[in-house]
Motif scaffolding. Structure first.
Motif, PDB file in Angstrom:
ATOM      1  N   UNK A 195       4.712 -44.789  47.958  1.00 48.47           N
ATOM      2  CA  UNK A 195       3.508 -44.021  48.238  1.00 48.47           C
ATOM      3  C   UNK A 195       3.336 -42.945  47.167  1.00 48.47           C
ATOM      4  N   UNK A 196       2.154 -42.840  46.603  1.00 49.33           N
ATOM      5  CA  UNK A 196       1.827 -41.910  45.514  1.00 49.33           C
ATOM      6  C   UNK A 196       2.550 -42.269  44.211  1.00 49.33           C
ATOM      7  N   UNK A 230       1.918 -44.934  42.122  1.00 53.39           N
ATOM      8  CA  UNK A 230       1.003 -45.332  41.051  1.00 53.39           C
ATOM      9  C   UNK A 230       0.275 -44.123  40.463  1.00 53.39           C
ATOM     10  N   UNK A 231      -0.140 -43.210  41.332  1.00 51.99           N
ATOM     11  CA  UNK A 231      -0.877 -42.051  40.820  1.00 51.99           C
ATOM     12  C   UNK A 231       0.041 -41.208  39.931  1.00 51.99           C
ATOM     13  N   UNK A 279       0.371 -43.040  36.591  1.00 53.56           N
ATOM     14  CA  UNK A 279      -0.836 -42.955  35.760  1.00 53.56           C
ATOM     15  C   UNK A 279      -1.060 -41.533  35.236  1.00 53.56           C
ATOM     16  N   UNK A 280      -0.738 -40.516  36.070  1.00 49.02           N
ATOM     17  CA  UNK A 280      -0.841 -39.137  35.570  1.00 49.02           C
ATOM     18  C   UNK A 280       0.116 -38.965  34.389  1.00 49.02           C
ATOM     19  N   UNK A 328      -3.706 -29.509  34.434  1.00 52.76           N
ATOM     20  CA  UNK A 328      -2.994 -30.393  35.361  1.00 52.76           C
ATOM     21  C   UNK A 328      -3.966 -31.054  36.309  1.00 52.76           C
ATOM     22  N   UNK A 329      -4.972 -30.301  36.757  1.00 51.91           N
ATOM     23  CA  UNK A 329      -5.951 -30.868  37.675  1.00 51.91           C
ATOM     24  C   UNK A 329      -6.713 -32.013  37.041  1.00 51.91           C
ATOM     25  N   UNK A 339      -4.522 -34.982  36.779  1.00 57.88           N
ATOM     26  CA  UNK A 339      -4.344 -35.616  38.088  1.00 57.88           C
ATOM     27  C   UNK A 339      -5.549 -36.484  38.433  1.00 57.88           C
ATOM     28  N   UNK A 340      -6.753 -35.972  38.145  1.00 62.91           N
ATOM     29  CA  UNK A 340      -7.957 -36.768  38.431  1.00 62.91           C
ATOM     30  C   UNK A 340      -7.978 -38.025  37.567  1.00 62.91           C
ATOM     31  N   UNK A 342      -5.423 -39.561  36.325  1.00 65.05           N
ATOM     32  CA  UNK A 342      -4.393 -40.453  36.839  1.00 65.05           C
ATOM     33  C   UNK A 342      -4.835 -41.171  38.096  1.00 65.05           C
ATOM     34  N   UNK A 343      -5.656 -40.515  38.894  1.00 68.46           N
ATOM     35  CA  UNK A 343      -6.109 -41.153  40.123  1.00 68.46           C
ATOM     36  C   UNK A 343      -7.264 -42.102  39.898  1.00 68.46           C
ATOM     37  N   UNK A 344      -8.173 -41.722  39.003  1.00 67.89           N
ATOM     38  CA  UNK A 344      -9.452 -42.445  38.934  1.00 67.89           C
ATOM     39  C   UNK A 344      -9.559 -43.426  37.763  1.00 67.89           C
TER      40      UNK A 344
END
Lengths: 449, 277
Positions: free
Chosen positions: A89-90, A92-93, A96-97, A257-258, A261-262, A264-266
């Motif tokens: 859980x978490x 992959x994100x 990718x981040x 970092x934000x 993170x985006x 890495x998620x999107x």
């Protein structure tokens, strides 16, 4: 509590001086900070990934939830990356981040280096820190390359193989060097664990050490500043470390970092499940490396077949683009402060920055360098270009070979002319002065100048 | 106080996103949402703090003097004198011995690095192909010349060594009329079956693509192109040497076998490739 600390460390007097330390303000000074914050994100996500990654090339059969690869044989390393991507859980994100942060890390280092170059911030007394910076760039690229190779997918194996071949081509020592590095003839079983040690221990240690030196030298030598009212070679004008700079830097760190993170998620990156596990008998087209290796790949593709044997000693064709070209490129960049000093004879200390237009020769040289790397990077995708524009690959390659020399020359010429023009007109390239300038003449009247 | 309100909103967004992140994680996790919420949590706080710095902490610029970096003349002299305190410059013999011992110790300590890999020896010169070794496909099946059709391409290995990286070869069958057999290789091509090393002579990638219309093998890494009909010669791209050709024949049972190993080292060049190993 504070008293307890102070009585043991004398922290208060240190803080009194340190917190008042002045830092000049300019957006371009933040590029280095962005690199630092990427590194922080890389360490944080990297620790997470390390706990799930298995640096082992032992073959296993995939039994996970990703259908297309189920039942296929793959290395334990690749399988652990699959598990991290699909089952943790978490996971992959985080992966990718980490990858996005690595790409932005190298990018911000390069941009920061460009700022230092074009403003002449590398001049005396900062030559040492320029060299430290080059070391940081090299280690960062090393981090990227070893990290790219760890998932043991098809693409990463191809990159490793080319690195092996380049190392093998070095006259006299190549075979020994590559056998010591890889543990034998490529592909070797031990290489994954070696890359892992490099990636999570040796290189991060070296990076942390060099970053510390880099920052310590900035504190010791104080930051450079642009020209402006009240700013001289003898002072630093800006905002103090506490609270202004601390708040700004903290804010920037969180924003960087934000954003990572985006991303890495999107935005999907390096979907290793699409490439499949490494197989020594397969390479796919198009195979593209991460962006900062593209220029090396381009050099390999453009360099004409030149290979000769003298006294039964072979000088291989990969030697030139794989070893000699990067050697000359990084050598020239590293020695630039000293080359420029030789040319201009300028031995003085500089704490005020140049504007790019004020030094047309340097700016032209820098633009030529950027154009050269850009052309090589484009050449790294010559097959993609050929397919996209439906041209024969031979034609694309020849056009790029010519462009590799023509484009930097033209770009340098244009840059030089623009600098001279802007310098003499005193105009800002984007902020044109509005209105007309009036000059009072000898008769007491006014006329447009 | 617009500034205060904007900062409060930013920090509020961050707080909500953090709570959302925990909820998403606990309820099973979702990659895109996790990234988005983490981004908002971090970014919102970052935005708030940055606004705080620019809107509320309006400080005047400060001036700090820059002390000269160079030490004073007397400090320099003192430092040199202090370094002389051990009288090292007078003990020339001993200081040199100390330096020499340090260098030999460093060399001795560096030697274990040789444990990192074997000596190259014969590894780069030989593959697993031996005289009479049967040609097998990736599933280990023997191959008869009749099993493959003209213009078909198969990746092959020596018997018992499926997957061996340096032994991999491409087997192609071509129309015998088109073939321009090189001198001395007339009996290497039973019934139009040719085998070349699959390792590119440029940077070692597997030469995996076959353009049957012009009988060329193409390396996907750097577009080196080799002519199958003309002894595997490099015709385009950065490779200069031909792909080494594997001499083939048919054994008593009708299967393709190698007559010998490749006649020269396979793969990318290294400095002593033309010498005896």
């Amino acid at each position: 509590m504070l008293k307890w600390i102070d009585s043991r460390l004398g922290a208060a007097s240190l803080a009194r001086k340190g917190l008042r330390k002045v830092f000049p303000d300019h957006w371009s000074f933040l590029l280095g900070e962005v690199a630092l914050f990427c590194f922080v994100v890389l360490l944080a996500t990297g620790v997470f990934l390390t706990l799930f990654y298995r640096p082992d090339s032992v073959p296993v059969e995939y039994q996970g939830p990703y259908g297309p690869l189920r039942g296929q044989e793959m290395s334990a390393a690749y399988e652990s990356v699959m598990r991290l991507s699909f089952e943790v859980r978490a996971g992959l994100v985080m992966r990718q981040i980490h990858h996005w942060a690595a790409l932005v890390f190298v990018a911000s280092i390069v941009l920061h280096m460009g700022r230092v170059f074009f403003t002449g911030a590398f001049r005396r007394p900062r030559e040492i820190n320029w060299l430290v910076g080059i070391g940081l760039l090299l280690f960062a690229i090393g981090m990227g390359f070893t990290g790219y190779s760890l998932p043991d997918d098809l693409l990463s194996g191809t990159g490793l193989r080319i690195a092996y071949s380049a190392m093998l081509s070095i006259p006299f020592v190549g075979p020994y060097l590559s056998f010591l590095t890889f543990g034998g003839e490529f592909p070797t079983e031990g290489i994954i664990s070696r890359l892992f040690v490099m990636h999570v221990m040796l290189l991060p240690g070296l990076l942390i050490g060099l970053i510390t030196v880099h920052l310590a030298l900035i504190v010791r030598q104080k930051h450079t500043q642009f020209r402006g009212a009240g700013r001289t070679e003898r002072n630093v004008v800006g905002k103090p470390l506490w609270p202004s700079q601390t708040f700004r830097s903290l804010g920037l760190m969180l924003i960087v970092s934000g954003l990572l993170a985006m991303m890495g998620g999107l935005i999907q990156i390096n979907p290793v499940w699409n490439f499949g596990p490494f197989d020594a008998t397969i390479a796919t087209a198009p195979s593209q490396p991460d962006w900062y290796v593209g220029w090396l790949e381009g050099g390999m593709r453009l360099f004409p077949p030149i290979e000769f044997t003298i006294f039964s000693t072979t000088f291989a064709t990969v030697l030139w683009p794989g070893v000699v070209l990067p050697g000359i490129a990084f050598g020239t960049i590293a020695l630039w402060p000293f080359i420029e000093k030789k040319v201009t004879g300028d031995e003085a200390e500089h704490h005020l920055l140049d504007r790019a237009r004020e030094v047309p020769m340097r700016t032209a040289a820098g633009v030529a360098g950027i154009a050269f790397f850009a052309m090589l990077t484009i050449a790294g995708g010559n097959d993609v270009l050929a397919v996209t524009f439906k041209l024969p690959i031979e034609a694309v390659t020849w056009a790029l070979r010519i462009g590799l020399f023509a484009v930097p020359l033209i770009a340098a010429f244009i840059a030089y002319k623009m600098c001279v023009e802007l310098r003499s007109s005193q105009g800002h390239p984007f902020r044109r002065q509005r209105g007309v300038r009036l000059v009072r003449n000898a008769e007491g009247g006014f006329e447009e100048s | 106080m617009r500034g205060v309100r904007r900062i409060a909103v930013s920090l509020g967004v961050s707080m909500l996103a953090s709570v959302g992140l925990v909820i998403v994680y606990i309820s099973g996790g979702q990659n895109q949402l996790e990234g988005l919420l983490l981004g908002l949590a971090l970014g919102g706080m970052g935005f708030g703090i940055t606004l705080w710095a620019t809107e509320l902490l309006v400080e005047p610029e400060k001036v700090e003097e820059r002390a000269p970096l160079e030490s004073s003349e007397s400090d320099r002299k003192d430092a040199v004198e202090m370094s002389e305190e051990g009288q090292f410059t007078r003990r020339t013999l001993l200081t040199r011995m100390l330096g020499g011992a340090g260098a030999t110790l460093a060399a001795a300590l560096a030697i274990p690095a040789l444990s990192l890999g074997p000596r190259p020896g014969q590894d780069l010169f030989k593959t697993k192909w031996t005289p009479g070794a049967r040609v097998v496909d990736e599933n280990g099946r023997f191959i008869r010349p009749g099993d493959i059709s003209v213009e078909e391409i198969v990746t092959v290995f020596p018997e018992n060594y499926v997957g061996s990286s340096d032994s991999q070869a491409v087997l192609v069958k071509v129309d015998s009329d088109l073939l321009q057999v090189a001198e001395g290789r007339e009996d290497w091509v039973p019934q139009g079956c040719l085998a070349y090393s699959k390792i590119c002579t440029h940077a070692g990638c597997p030469v995996g693509l076959y353009r049957s219309e012009d009988h060329q093998l193409l390396c996907p890494c750097h577009q080196s192109t080799f002519d199958v009909l003309q002894a595997g010669q490099a015709v385009f791209g950065p490779a200069i040497r031909a792909l080494p050709q594997l001499p083939l024949e048919v054994d008593a049972d009708g299967y393709l076998v190698a007559q010998s190993d490749f006649p020269e080292p396979v793969g990318p060049s290294f400095w002593n490739r033309t010498r005896e190993a």
